[in-house]
Design an enzyme around this catalytic site. Structure first.
Site, PDB file in Angstrom:
ATOM      1  N   GLU A 178       0.870  -1.167   0.000  1.00  0.00           N
ATOM      2  CA  GLU A 178       0.000   0.000   0.000  1.00  0.00           C
ATOM      3  C   GLU A 178       0.909   1.219   0.000  1.00  0.00           C
ATOM      4  O   GLU A 178       1.709   1.406   0.914  1.00  0.00           O
ATOM      5  CB  GLU A 178      -0.948  -0.011   1.211  1.00  0.00           C
ATOM      6  N   THR A 236       5.700  -3.020   8.264  1.00  0.00           N
ATOM      7  CA  THR A 236       5.382  -1.746   7.625  1.00  0.00           C
ATOM      8  C   THR A 236       6.712  -1.031   7.439  1.00  0.00           C
ATOM      9  O   THR A 236       7.470  -0.893   8.400  1.00  0.00           O
ATOM     10  CB  THR A 236       4.469  -0.882   8.520  1.00  0.00           C
TER      11      THR A 236
HETATM   12 MN    MN Z   1      -2.751   0.865   4.746  1.00  0.00          MN
END
Ligand code: MN
Length: 388
Positions: A178, A236
Site C-alpha cells: 500500500e 510496515t
Molecule cells: Mn494501509
C-alpha cells in the site's frame, strides 16, 4: 548535486558513520552532522543537546518553535557554503530515525475505498455509510515498523476455508503493498484533551514515505467484521528520511472537496492537502503514479479524529494516510487494485506479469513535491524485497 535535496528540503535522518550514531540533514550528495555543525556554529533558540543524540526523538519532542529555529539556522549556515560537518551520503548508513510509539493507519482515499468496495462487495454500495463522515482508521503494530531496505519475510496465516470448511494455512499467496505517506508526531498531547485541526503543524514534525505491506488472503478471512490484524502487522516500511512539515508548505493545495460537509471538529481552514506525486516501482517498472493531492481526508483531519475521544499523542506516534489511489487505473496504490482483486495480471518491463508479489520482488516508493523558491523536493525513498 542530487536533485531534490536543496536548501528548501533538508530532510532529517539518523545514520551510522565511522562507528558513531549521528543525526543529520541531507544537502545534495552530502549529509550534515548536526552535532558537529552546532559545535562550530551554535544554533540560536535550539538546545544543542537535542542535536547530539543517536536519533530524532529529542528534536521531535522539542516542539514547533525549536523545529523552526533549527531550520532557519540550517538554511542560514548552509547557504554560506560551509564545508563544516559534511559527510558524503554514500559513506553513511541510515537507521530507524525514531522509536515508533503508536502506529495508526487510515483509509483516506475515496478512490481506494471505492475500489475495495467494488472488488469485495460487488453487489453493494462501494462506500460504507460512515466513510464520508469520518476518516476511518485502525491501530496497527508499532514494533514491526521497519526502515527502508529491511527484507520483508512472506507471512503465513489462515486463509479462507475450502469445500471441506476447514481454513487453509500457509504462506500468503496474495502479498501486496500500500503506497502511503506517514505523518510523524513530535509534540505530545495531554490525555483527555483533543487536538484540533488547527494544531496540526504544532504536533506533526514531518512526513515519510510508507509501505503498508498487506497479505490480502489472510486479511480477507480474518478481518470481517473487525479491523485488520495479522494481514497487516508483519511489517510496515518507512523511509529513514523525514521531510520537515515546513518544507511542504509550498506543496499545500485545497482538498478535492468534501460532501457532505464534515462535523465541526473536522473542519479545516485553508489548503489542507498536499501536491505530492508518488511512484510505485516493482523490479524496475513504474507500475503506478498515485497522486496524494487526490486524497479525500487531510492529515490535519486525521490527527483531529484520532484524538477527538481524548486519546493522547506521544512523541514518535506515526500515522499513515491509507493507500493513495487516483481515479485512473495507472494511479492505484495497491496491487489489489492494479490487478483488480488478482483477476487482471499486469505486465512488467522484463516481460513477466504480476497480480501479487513473488519472492525476490523489490518494491520501491518514490515521491516528489514542489518546494519553496521553485525547488523540487525528492522525498527519501522506501524500498523492500520479499523473502520467501
Ligand atoms: Mn494501509
Amino acid at each position: 548535486m542530487s536533485a531534490g535535496f536543496g536548501l528548501a528540503h533538508l530532510p532529517y535522518a539518523a545514520v551510522t558513520y565511522a562507528g558513531r550514531e549521528l543525526i543529520v540533514v541531507r544537502l545534495g550528495d552530502d549529509v550534515i552532522d548536526l552535532a558537529a555543525l552546532a559545535s562550530a556554529s551554535p544554533p540560536p533558540g535550539v538546545d544543542p543537546a537535542v542535536l547530539a543524540t543517536p536519533d530524532l526523538g529529542a528534536l521531535m519532542a522539542a516542539g514547533p518553535r525549536v523545529w523552526a529555529a533549527a531550520r532557519t539556522w540550517l538554511q542560514d549556515v548552509l547557504a554560506s557554503g560551509t564545508s563544516t560537518a559534511r559527510i558524503p551520503v554514500a559513506e553513511v548508513v541510515t537507521r530507524m530515525p525514531f522509536a515508533v510509539a503508536d502506529f495508526v493507519d487510515f483509509y483516506a482515499s475515496l478512490e481506494h475505498a471505492s475500489n475495495l468496495g467494488r472488488i469485495f462487495r460487488p453487489d453493494a454500495e462501494p462506500l460504507l455509510p460512515n466513510w464520508r463522515h469520518l476518516p476511518v482508521g485502525y491501530h496497527g503494530r508499532a514494533g514491526t515498523v521497519v526502515a527502508s531496505g529491511t527484507p520483508v519475510v512472506r507471512p503465513s496465516g489462515q486463509q479462507r476455508p475450502g469445500p471441506d470448511g476447514r481454513p487453509g494455512f500457509g504462506p500468503s499467496r496474495a502479498l501486496d503493498i500500500e503506497a502511503e505517506l506517514g505523518f510523524v508526531v513530535g509534540t505530545p498531547s495531554e490525555q483527555g484533551r483533543p487536538v484540533g485541526t488547527d494544531a496540526f503543524a504544532d504536533h506533526v514534525f514531518g512526513v515519510t514515505l510508507l509501505n503498508d505491506w498487506s497479505a490480502r488472503d489472510i486479511q480477507a478471512w480474518e478481518y470481517v467484521p473487525l479491523g485488520p490484524f495479522l494481514g497487516k502487522s508483519f511489517a510496515t516500511s518507512i523511509s529513514p528520511w523525514i521531510t520537515p512539515l515546513a518544507a511542504l508548505d509550498a506543496a499545500r493545495v485545497p482538498l478535492p472537496g468534501q460532501d457532505p460537509a464534515p462535523l465541526d471538529y473536522l473542519v479545516v481552514q485553508g489548503p489542507a492537502g498536499y501536491a505530492i506525486d508518488l511512484e510505485v516501482d516493482l523490479n524496475g517498472t513504474a507500475v503506478s503514479r498515485p497522486p496524494y493531492a487526490a486524497m479525500y481526508w487531510s492529515p490535519a483531519q486525521m490527527l483531529a479524529h484520532m484524538t477527538v475521544n481524548g486519546a493522547s499523542l506521544r512523541t514518535g506516534d506515526l500515522y499513515g494516510s491509507g493507500t493513495i489511489s487516483g481515479s485512473e487505473p495507472n494511479r492505484r496504490g495497491s496491487l489489489l487494485e492494479l490487478s483488480w482483486g488478482g483477476t487482471e495480471p499486469f505486465a512488467l518491463d522484463d516481460g513477466s506479469t504480476r497480480t501479487y508479489l513473488e519472492d525476490g520482488d523489490t518494491v520501491t516508493l518514490r515521491a516528489t513535491a514542489p518546494g519553496a523558491d521553485g525547488e523540487v523536493l525528492t522525498l527519501g525513498e522506501v524500498t523492500g524485497t520479499i523473502v520467501g
